[in-house]
Design a protein around this motif. Structure first.
Motif, PDB file in Angstrom:
ATOM      1  N   TYR A   1      21.477 -25.486  35.423  1.00  0.00           N
ATOM      2  CA  TYR A   1      21.602 -25.369  36.875  1.00  0.00           C
ATOM      3  C   TYR A   1      20.372 -25.973  37.552  1.00  0.00           C
ATOM      4  O   TYR A   1      20.487 -26.663  38.569  1.00  0.00           O
ATOM      5  N   MET A   2      19.207 -25.740  36.987  1.00  0.00           N
ATOM      6  CA  MET A   2      17.991 -26.334  37.527  1.00  0.00           C
ATOM      7  C   MET A   2      18.067 -27.858  37.461  1.00  0.00           C
ATOM      8  O   MET A   2      17.697 -28.561  38.400  1.00  0.00           O
ATOM      9  N   ALA A   3      18.577 -28.383  36.327  1.00  0.00           N
ATOM     10  CA  ALA A   3      18.686 -29.830  36.162  1.00  0.00           C
ATOM     11  C   ALA A   3      19.652 -30.426  37.181  1.00  0.00           C
ATOM     12  O   ALA A   3      19.389 -31.480  37.773  1.00  0.00           O
ATOM     13  N   MET A   4      20.777 -29.741  37.407  1.00  0.00           N
ATOM     14  CA  MET A   4      21.732 -30.211  38.410  1.00  0.00           C
ATOM     15  C   MET A   4      21.095 -30.221  39.792  1.00  0.00           C
ATOM     16  O   MET A   4      21.287 -31.160  40.578  1.00  0.00           O
ATOM     17  N   GLY A   5      20.331 -29.184  40.088  1.00  0.00           N
ATOM     18  CA  GLY A   5      19.647 -29.108  41.370  1.00  0.00           C
ATOM     19  C   GLY A   5      18.603 -30.203  41.534  1.00  0.00           C
ATOM     20  O   GLY A   5      18.408 -30.732  42.647  1.00  0.00           O
ATOM     21  N   LYS A   6      17.951 -30.573  40.445  1.00  0.00           N
ATOM     22  CA  LYS A   6      16.944 -31.632  40.494  1.00  0.00           C
ATOM     23  C   LYS A   6      17.598 -32.970  40.860  1.00  0.00           C
ATOM     24  O   LYS A   6      17.088 -33.719  41.710  1.00  0.00           O
ATOM     25  N   VAL A   7      18.742 -33.262  40.236  1.00  0.00           N
ATOM     26  CA  VAL A   7      19.457 -34.498  40.558  1.00  0.00           C
ATOM     27  C   VAL A   7      19.909 -34.489  42.015  1.00  0.00           C
ATOM     28  O   VAL A   7      19.743 -35.472  42.748  1.00  0.00           O
TER      29      VAL A   7
END
Length: 209
Positions: free
Chosen positions: A107-113
């Motif tokens: 979820y953090m990675a998706m938010g970063k993108v």
């Protein structure tokens, strides 16, 4: 040419990838065992391309197990971000110390993108694709590589509970649902991994791609 028969190591510790690959190989009579089941280490992925990293993993597992090994290296490439995260897709989902070697914060990675896309303004292009390289390696040093791809676009917020990784924010071309909203059989039919598998199957089992 060396062909796949009998027992094969799926060179991954990622359960999502393992289940997809087992499902795709199921019709061909192979006995699949994972690198995790064999307690194989995870080699350092020092390559700068999907091909290099897939070969590193497949060759390591083949030598360590004495069996043919199949490895996948795949990732999300977002056009507006210059193809990032690309080969570093998993690294964008940083591990937490309390989750051990399996835990990643997708979820953090998706938010970063999404944050990087938003930084480009409201009219930013959202075109993206998933890339996959499958590498087969045998203990005697023979290997083969198969590449796959699926095009689509990024969406927000995340939708769906199936799939893994960036699946909840990727909508494949020709659909309105994210990968995480597709039933497993639907995703397996169109995914980047399925595209690479079709090429592997045509080569290894003498079928038409």
């Amino acid at each position: 040419m060396t062909r796949l028969t009998g027992k094969i190591v799926i060179a991954t510790h990622n359960l999502g990838k393992l289940h997809e690959m087992q499902k795709l190989l199921e019709p061909y009579g192979l006995e699949c065992v994972s690198a995790g089941e064999l307690r194989l280490e995870e080699p350092a992925e020092t390559g700068t391309t999907f091909i290099e990293n897939a070969l590193i993993k497949a060759r390591f597992a083949a030598v360590a197990s004495g069996l043919p090994a199949l490895a996948d290296d795949s990732g999300l490439c977002v056009e507006a971000l210059g193809g990032r995260p690309g080969v570093y897709t998993a690294d964008w989902a940083e591990r937490h110390w309390y989750e051990g070697s399996e835990g990643r914060d997708w979820y953090m990675a998706m938010g970063k993108v999404e944050g990087l896309l938003c930084a480009h303004g409201p009219d930013v292009g959202r075109a993206a694709h998933f890339a996959c390289v499958l590498a087969l390696a045998w203990p005697d040093g023979v290997d083969a590589v198969y590449e796959g791809r699926v095009d689509g676009k990024m969406t927000w917020p995340p939708r769906g509970r199936m799939g893994f990784g960036f699946d909840p924010v990727f909508v494949p071309r020709g659909d309105t649902r994210t990968f995480a909203e597709l039933a497993p059989d639907e995703k397996h039919a169109i995914s980047h991994r399925a595209d690479a598998f079709r090429k592997l199957v045509a080569d290894q089992f003498n079928t038409q791609a």
